[in-house]
Design a protein around this motif. Structure first.
Motif, PDB file in Angstrom:
ATOM      1  N   GLN A  73       0.810  -1.228   0.000  1.00 47.14           N
ATOM      2  CA  GLN A  73       0.000   0.000   0.000  1.00 47.14           C
ATOM      3  C   GLN A  73       0.842   1.276   0.000  1.00 47.14           C
ATOM      4  O   GLN A  73       0.388   2.330  -0.457  1.00 47.14           O
ATOM      5  CB  GLN A  73      -0.952   0.025   1.199  1.00 47.14           C
ATOM      6  N   GLN A  74       2.076   1.209   0.484  1.00 44.92           N
ATOM      7  CA  GLN A  74       2.930   2.394   0.454  1.00 44.92           C
ATOM      8  C   GLN A  74       3.705   2.514  -0.846  1.00 44.92           C
ATOM      9  O   GLN A  74       4.346   3.540  -1.071  1.00 44.92           O
ATOM     10  CB  GLN A  74       3.906   2.384   1.641  1.00 44.92           C
ATOM     11  N   VAL A 100       8.237   6.417   3.194  1.00 42.22           N
ATOM     12  CA  VAL A 100       7.826   6.932   1.884  1.00 42.22           C
ATOM     13  C   VAL A 100       6.470   6.332   1.513  1.00 42.22           C
ATOM     14  O   VAL A 100       6.253   5.122   1.652  1.00 42.22           O
ATOM     15  CB  VAL A 100       8.857   6.596   0.795  1.00 42.22           C
ATOM     16  N   PHE A 101       5.579   7.180   1.017  1.00 42.51           N
ATOM     17  CA  PHE A 101       4.262   6.753   0.541  1.00 42.51           C
ATOM     18  C   PHE A 101       4.142   7.145  -0.938  1.00 42.51           C
ATOM     19  O   PHE A 101       4.310   8.312  -1.282  1.00 42.51           O
ATOM     20  CB  PHE A 101       3.145   7.439   1.330  1.00 42.51           C
ATOM     21  N   MET A 270      -1.586   7.010   8.021  1.00 42.25           N
ATOM     22  CA  MET A 270      -1.344   7.122   6.576  1.00 42.25           C
ATOM     23  C   MET A 270      -1.310   5.729   5.929  1.00 42.25           C
ATOM     24  O   MET A 270      -1.877   5.513   4.849  1.00 42.25           O
ATOM     25  CB  MET A 270      -0.016   7.834   6.318  1.00 42.25           C
ATOM     26  N   ASP A 271      -0.673   4.799   6.605  1.00 42.86           N
ATOM     27  CA  ASP A 271      -0.567   3.439   6.071  1.00 42.86           C
ATOM     28  C   ASP A 271      -1.948   2.790   5.968  1.00 42.86           C
ATOM     29  O   ASP A 271      -2.267   2.124   4.972  1.00 42.86           O
ATOM     30  CB  ASP A 271       0.353   2.607   6.971  1.00 42.86           C
ATOM     31  N   LEU A 272      -2.790   2.988   6.977  1.00 41.27           N
ATOM     32  CA  LEU A 272      -4.137   2.427   6.958  1.00 41.27           C
ATOM     33  C   LEU A 272      -4.946   2.985   5.795  1.00 41.27           C
ATOM     34  O   LEU A 272      -5.606   2.238   5.049  1.00 41.27           O
ATOM     35  CB  LEU A 272      -4.844   2.734   8.283  1.00 41.27           C
ATOM     36  N   LEU A 276      -6.568   1.075   2.447  1.00 39.93           N
ATOM     37  CA  LEU A 276      -7.983   1.067   2.075  1.00 39.93           C
ATOM     38  C   LEU A 276      -8.182   1.330   0.579  1.00 39.93           C
ATOM     39  O   LEU A 276      -9.196   0.926   0.017  1.00 39.93           O
ATOM     40  CB  LEU A 276      -8.754   2.100   2.905  1.00 39.93           C
ATOM     41  N   ARG A 277      -7.247   2.026  -0.051  1.00 44.32           N
ATOM     42  CA  ARG A 277      -7.344   2.197  -1.507  1.00 44.32           C
ATOM     43  C   ARG A 277      -6.448   1.177  -2.244  1.00 44.32           C
ATOM     44  O   ARG A 277      -6.179   1.299  -3.421  1.00 44.32           O
ATOM     45  CB  ARG A 277      -7.072   3.649  -1.929  1.00 44.32           C
TER      46      ARG A 277
END
Length: 414
Positions: A73-74, A100-101, A270-272, A276-277
């Motif tokens: 997800q990130q 990093v995202f 942010m990770d959650l 979700l997307r």
């Protein structure tokens, strides 16, 4: 049988995005009638003949076969590591791939980052003028935008003392857009240090929108915020859209820095939301290492003689030659933000002028009020067209403003 209207979210009434709003819809109607318009409303390099560099295209094409599964997800580990390495070279504290995202452009990450932080009614300090997505994301995430003034007489730079006076117990975030959209201002190191001090004193999260970090003109320089912030929580945004001319690829990143204990819960939030997307667009993430470790390609466009530099020079010269316009020359980014002056500024309505310019001169610009500037006499144009076309555009703008000035003088005489 009467129709029952489907009600929409009430907060949408407070959201505006004039860059793609009513004027743009009217432009599509005119184009449907066969009109040939010059669209200067969007900083979209591909629409003006720019291409992503070949080594980025090759990296994407080489990994299409590996792009079918979801990724973390990130983001792809190799893409995150490339971004982390860039930030280590800049001096960002604790830069690592884990911080990093990767998102579907910076736009998505702005939304996620505010959603992870804000409770209803909490405040976000935003520049005026701002990039309106910041205001919209704040409102839609139940926050309250509070604007700090960036006045043209100060080179569109903010006054730190004015900013600090706006801080309340409800303030959570201080947003910095550098280089700035729409003004092109580039923030000096000393100013950034004062903004860090405000954030440290009031325990604010810094958000640094640095998507134009490599697009600078003449002697302008870029100073990243995170290395100055040190242990102060900071989220730094960048991406492929502008410097690497790959807007449609939708690859942006956010790097979280600051004291690890302080930012721990925020990192998890942010990770959650990223989970979700599911994940960001995968194929284009393979181009991130190529972009950040490959050959430099933007300087040939921004140095003297380069296409962007010459288009900027055309804007500066056209405004200097006009009795109706004043301009703080943009130091960076892809825009100029001229101000209407003199008789043309009498009873000036920036929305009405932009519509008149579209209807009579086939030119689409964005009114300054669309960037949350009250009583604006400004408009934004992009620097992406060739210099010759820029000069033609400003001849049309000057013609329209000349008519406005003549009407103002006639009213005064009457």
């Amino acid at each position: 049988m009467p129709h029952t209207l489907l009600k929409t979210r009430e907060s949408l009434r407070e959201v505006r995005y004039d860059i793609r709003g009513e004027l743009s819809r009217r432009a599509r109607e005119l184009e449907g009638q066969g009109r040939q318009l010059i669209r200067l409303n969007i900083g979209n390099p591909g629409a003006f003949g720019f291409r992503a560099p070949e080594h980025l295209q090759a990296a994407l094409a080489a990994h299409v076969g590996e792009s079918d599964p979801y990724t973390h997800q990130q983001g792809l580990p190799l893409a995150r590591e490339a971004v982390a390495d860039l930030h280590r070279r800049r001096g960002t504290p604790n830069a690592s791939a884990e911080r990093v995202f990767i998102g579907n452009g910076v736009s998505e990450l702005i939304d996620i980052s505010l959603r992870a932080l804000l409770n209803p009614g909490e405040e976000v300090l935003l520049p005026s003028p701002d990039y309106p997505l910041w205001s919209a994301a704040t409102i839609l995430n139940q926050g309250r935008p509070v604007y700090y003034r960036c006045a043209p007489e100060n080179g569109f730079l903010p006054d730190p003392d004015e900013i600090e006076k706006l801080v309340t117990p409800r303030t959570r975030v201080l947003v910095v857009i550098n280089p700035n959209n729409p003004t092109g201002a580039s923030y000096p190191r000393a100013l950034l240090q004062k903004l860090v001090a405000i954030a440290a004193k009031h325990k604010l999260l810094l958000m640094a929108d640095e998507i134009y970090d490599g697009i600078l003109y003449d002697e302008a320089t870029f100073t990243p915020l995170a290395p100055l912030a040190g242990d102060v929580p900071c989220l730094s945004f960048g991406g492929l859209s502008k410097v690497w001319r790959a807007c449609g690829w939708r690859v942006g990143w956010a790097v979280l820095s600051g004291d690890p204990v302080t930012v721990g819960d925020y990192h998890h939030a942010m990770d959650l939301l990223g989970a979700l997307r599911l994940c960001a667009n995968v194929p284009a993430q393979f181009a991130v290492p190529a972009a950040l470790s490959g050959p430099e390609t933007i300087l040939e466009l921004t140095r003297p003689g380069g296409r962007l530099h010459e288009s900027r020079r055309a804007v500066v010269e056209c405004c200097a030659a006009s009795e109706h316009l004043s301009l703080v020359a943009p130091a960076g980014a892809l825009y100029a933000f001229p101000e209407v002056i003199g008789d043309a500024a009498v009873d000036f309505d920036d929305q009405a002028f932009a519509l008149e310019l579209l209807e009579t001169e086939d030119v689409l610009v964005v009114p300054g009020s669309g960037f949350n500037v009250p009583g604006s006499r400004h408009f934004r144009v992009t620097l992406l067209p060739e210099a010759g076309l820029v000069r033609e555009v400003f001849a049309r703008i000057d013609r329209a403003l000349g008519k406005h000035a003549a009407r103002a003088r006639a009213r005064h005489v009457a």
